[in-house]
Design an enzyme around this catalytic site. Structure first.
Site, short mmCIF file in Angstrom:
data_model
loop_
_atom_site.label_atom_id
_atom_site.label_comp_id
_atom_site.label_asym_id
_atom_site.label_seq_id
_atom_site.Cartn_x
_atom_site.Cartn_y
_atom_site.Cartn_z
N TYR A 42 -6.90 15.03 -8.23
CA TYR A 42 -6.06 14.21 -9.10
C TYR A 42 -5.04 15.08 -9.83
O TYR A 42 -3.83 14.78 -9.84
CB TYR A 42 -6.93 13.46 -10.10
CG TYR A 42 -6.15 12.63 -11.10
CD1 TYR A 42 -5.55 11.44 -10.71
CD2 TYR A 42 -6.00 13.04 -12.42
CE1 TYR A 42 -4.83 10.67 -11.61
CE2 TYR A 42 -5.28 12.29 -13.33
CZ TYR A 42 -4.70 11.10 -12.93
OH TYR A 42 -3.98 10.36 -13.83
N ASP B 37 0.88 -1.16 0.00
CA ASP B 37 0.00 0.00 0.00
C ASP B 37 0.92 1.20 0.00
O ASP B 37 1.58 1.50 1.00
CB ASP B 37 -0.88 -0.01 1.25
CG ASP B 37 -1.75 1.24 1.39
OD1 ASP B 37 -1.62 2.15 0.54
OD2 ASP B 37 -2.52 1.31 2.35
N THR C 32 -6.69 1.99 -20.87
CA THR C 32 -6.56 1.10 -19.72
C THR C 32 -7.96 0.72 -19.25
O THR C 32 -8.96 1.26 -19.74
CB THR C 32 -5.82 1.82 -18.57
OG1 THR C 32 -6.59 2.96 -18.17
CG2 THR C 32 -4.42 2.28 -19.02
N PRO C 33 -8.08 -0.20 -18.29
CA PRO C 33 -9.40 -0.57 -17.77
C PRO C 33 -10.24 0.61 -17.29
O PRO C 33 -11.47 0.59 -17.36
CB PRO C 33 -9.06 -1.53 -16.63
CG PRO C 33 -7.80 -2.18 -17.07
CD PRO C 33 -7.02 -1.09 -17.76
#
Length: 260
Positions: free
Chosen positions: A152, A58, A189-190
């Site tokens: 972000y 993590d 990407t996914p």
């Protein structure tokens, strides 16, 4: 001779998408790769598939970075790839007016804190050899404002700037430890797949999403991975503190002719 022969490379967020492609490219170039991810099931499966070593991490946890340092005290390459957008659990307010402080902290804990902790680990582990390469995956969003994803964008901008601080610090210390940032734009990407879907209008949706991109297409994870191979290899030995964009020309300006 493979370009990363016998190098120990750690990749965070390596279970899927860009991270997985980087792991594959590094393995193909002869590296010993440690694939890390917070998701044990997907991570172990990806590591087994690619021939990597697996380690749970993590990136927002200082204790887990300390455990990684004990397991791999000396590393040649670190790719700080793990990151989140804030939209993993579905639509949410991430604009500057309505985003919650909790959501802001959640995004920065992974993206900003994770990058800081990763760079610190790499500097300490590379110091013995006085050489190495740190590759921080930022984003096109770290170079421009994104009103609907403020946390972000701010976190990716922080990664860009911290990359330069790390590069200069290493140079001041007389170390040949390089640190560079990579700034992909729309890479398939996914995360994008969920927005595009697999319906009959898939191609139309894809075209609409890259309509403003001069090259009129998505980038691929393999293209990002290829750049990371270059940054990891001795070929880029004179490059540090640099930011490299893979955006299909998006930040170059407009491809529209002045008279049109």
């Amino acid at each position: 001779m493979q370009r990363l022969n016998d190098m120990l490379c750690v990749v965070t967020g390596g279970a899927r998408g860009i991270g997985k492609a980087i792991c594959k490219a590094f393995v193909d170039e002869g590296a010993r790769v440690v694939l890390t991810d917070i998701d044990p099931e997907t991570g172990r499966k990806a590591a087994s598939e690619l021939g990597c070593e697996w380690h749970r991490l993590d990136v927002a946890s200082e204790a887990e970075w300390d455990r990684l340092a004990k397991a791999f005290p000396e590393v040649d390459v670190l790719v700080n790839n793990a990151g989140i957008t804030g939209f993993e659990d579905g639509p949410a307010a991430h604009d500057p007016e309505n985003a919650t402080l909790a959501e802001w902290h959640r995004v920065h804990a992974v993206n900003t804190d994770g990058c800081f902790l990763g760079c610190r680990y790499a500097l300490r582990s590379m110091r013995a050899k006085a050489t190495g390469s740190i590759i921080n995956i930022s984003s096109r969003s770290g170079l421009v404002g994104i009103p609907g994803a403020a946390a972000y964008a701010a976190s990716k901008a922080a990664i860009r700037n911290h990359t330069k601080s790390v590069a200069l610090y290493a140079a001041q210390q007389g170390l040949s430890i390089r640190c560079n940032s990579v700034h992909p734009a729309a890479v398939l990407t996914p995360m994008w797949e969920a927005l595009i879907g697999d319906g009959p209008d898939r191609e139309e949706r894809m075209a609409a999403m890259v309509a403003d991109t001069p090259l009129k297409r998505f980038g691929t994870v393999e293209e990002v991975a290829a750049l990371c191979v270059y940054l990891a290899s001795p070929e880029s030995g004179y490059m540090t503190g640099a930011e490299l964009t893979l955006d299909g020309g998006l930040l170059a300006g407009s491809a529209v002719s002045p008279g049109s």
